[in-house]
Write an enzyme that holds these catalytic residues in place. Structure first.
Site: not given
Length: 442
Positions: A234, A250
């Site tokens: 990420e 997410k």
């Protein structure tokens, strides 16, 4: 600034191992690494860098006389400050690792997208002869290893992991659900952690990790304090020219599941969209009015062991805004906190069984030439020592809780996220068994 084309050489893990051996022979600090998708390159390796504890406000600072960073169309990196910043809440009296550590380098080795290595320096010194063997003579492989017998690193490492408490994690998730029903938060990322005992070489662990799982935002740092091996997928934030970007993750499913299930999941979509709004707010604090935009929303992407939902938010920074200002506005990363952010952070310190440490902080680099790129320190192993000098380590895992969350599913998501890292030990053991003459069938 000087740049030299070196040509094709070893794979990232093998070059990194050769650099580590060079550092041991010369009695100089260990190398550092960024691997995956950094600064438009496949890898950025620092041959040797002294990474020391620094005040958190200085971890990614650049010299006052540093040139202005370039834009996205400039592949040069040259050097800069590489480091990490730990998650800032619930800091123990004696944290296992420093709260922040970084080091300055004038030199990097860059692997471009076409597989060519480059030597770059902010100075004018030519490529040192003693680095040539590390880069060009390291054996190369056409692809990452596909089974446990194809170990790429001769240096040994071993970790005995202890799993976290399922009941403790469940209590945290249930308390979070109670807070959502009461209207205190809309979402929060409840985390837990594996702990372990290690021996051997943390850099060899990292090299195995990037070779076998190829994470997008992997990073490695080492010092007298210990080591951080981040196998993160990420991007927390990048700054190129005046453009800021953040790509929060997410929504998670194991790779064995149908990835279409992510876009079809009300819970996962809501989780992602809420964090996108939080990132927009965070970047908006340092952005030109009207410049914040969502460039990509709810894209399904693979990561080690799992599928993720990923979105990207961009903005143009206001004049005079520094990396420190961006961190003041956006750190800790939105995807590992919750909405509203400050209340979620306060409550998370009550719901989680231990401090997060480096996990959920950030690792990355600021270059006066290329700009700044920082990951979210998830899938990250911290290597330290206890008071008796024994090797201790930790691996944090967690997930976003919404009103639709099921505590059992949230626990399974934690296991799914840890699985690719825990499996590295099994692969290492199998490789050692084969190399010692075992038939691999026992």
């Amino acid at each position: 600034m000087r740049m030299e084309r070196l040509g094709r050489g070893g794979t990232v893990d093998r070059v990194l191992g050769a650099l580590a051996e060079r550092a041991r022979i010369l009695a100089i600090p260990a190398p550092a690494a960024l691997s995956g998708e950094w600064f438009g390159a496949a890898a950025v390796l620092v041959p040797s860098v002294s990474v020391e504890s620094v005040p958190p406000a200085e971890v990614f600072s650049l010299p006052a006389d540093a040139p202005e960073p370039g834009g996205d169309d400039r592949p040069l990196i040259g050097g800069g400050r590489i480091g990490y910043l730990a998650y800032p809440d619930r800091i123990p009296d004696r944290p296992a690792l420093p709260l922040a550590a970084s080091g300055w380098t004038d030199t990097v080795l860059r692997l471009d997208a076409d597989g060519c290595w480059w030597y770059e320096t902010l100075g004018t010194a030519p490529f040192p002869d003693d680095l040539a063997a590390a880069v060009l003579d390291s054996p190369s492989t056409a692809a990452p290893p596909t089974n446990a017998t194809e170990s790429t690193n001769a240096t040994d490492w071993h970790i005995d992991w202890t799993p976290p408490s399922r009941d403790e994690h469940r209590r945290g998730v249930e308390r979070c659900l109670d807070a959502i029903r009461a209207g205190e938060v809309y979402q929060a990322c409840v985390c837990t952690r594996f702990t372990g005992r290690w021996d051997g070489d943390p850099l060899a662990f990292f090299a195995d990790g990037i070779s076998r799982t190829a994470p997008a935002r992997a990073a490695y740092l080492q010092g007298s304090w210990g080591a951080v091996a981040s196998l993160s997928p990420e991007l927390f934030v990048s700054l190129h020219g005046d453009t800021l970007r953040s790509s929060p993750i997410k929504g998670t499913l194991p790779l064995s599941a149908d990835p279409a299930g992510l876009r079809a999941s009300v819970k996962d979509v809501a989780e992602n969209v809420m964090i996108v709004d939080l990132v927009r707010n965070d970047l908006g604090r340092v952005a030109e009015t009207g410049s914040v935009r969502v460039e990509d929303l709810l894209t399904v992407r693979p990561a080690p062991g799992v599928w993720h939902l990923v979105s990207t938010v961009a903005a143009e920074r206001r004049p005079g805004v520094t990396v420190a200002d961006v961190l003041d506005a956006a750190f800790p990363p939105a995807s590992v906190t919750g909405c509203p952010k400050l209340r979620a952070r306060t409550l998370l310190t009550r719901w989680e069984g231990s401090a997060r440490g480096v996990y959920c902080g950030t690792v990355g680099m600021s270059s006066p030439i290329a700009g700044t790129e920082l990951n979210v320190a998830i899938r990250t192993v911290e290597f330290g020592h206890d008071d008796s000098g024994n090797g201790v380590c930790a691996l944090g895992v967690g997930g976003g809780i919404t009103i639709d969350s099921d505590p059992d599913a949230e626990w399974q998501e934690c296991l799914d996220k840890a699985a690719s890292i825990l499996a590295l030990g099994d692969a290492r053991a199998a490789a050692q068994h084969t190399s010692s003459g075992g038939d691999g069938n026992s």
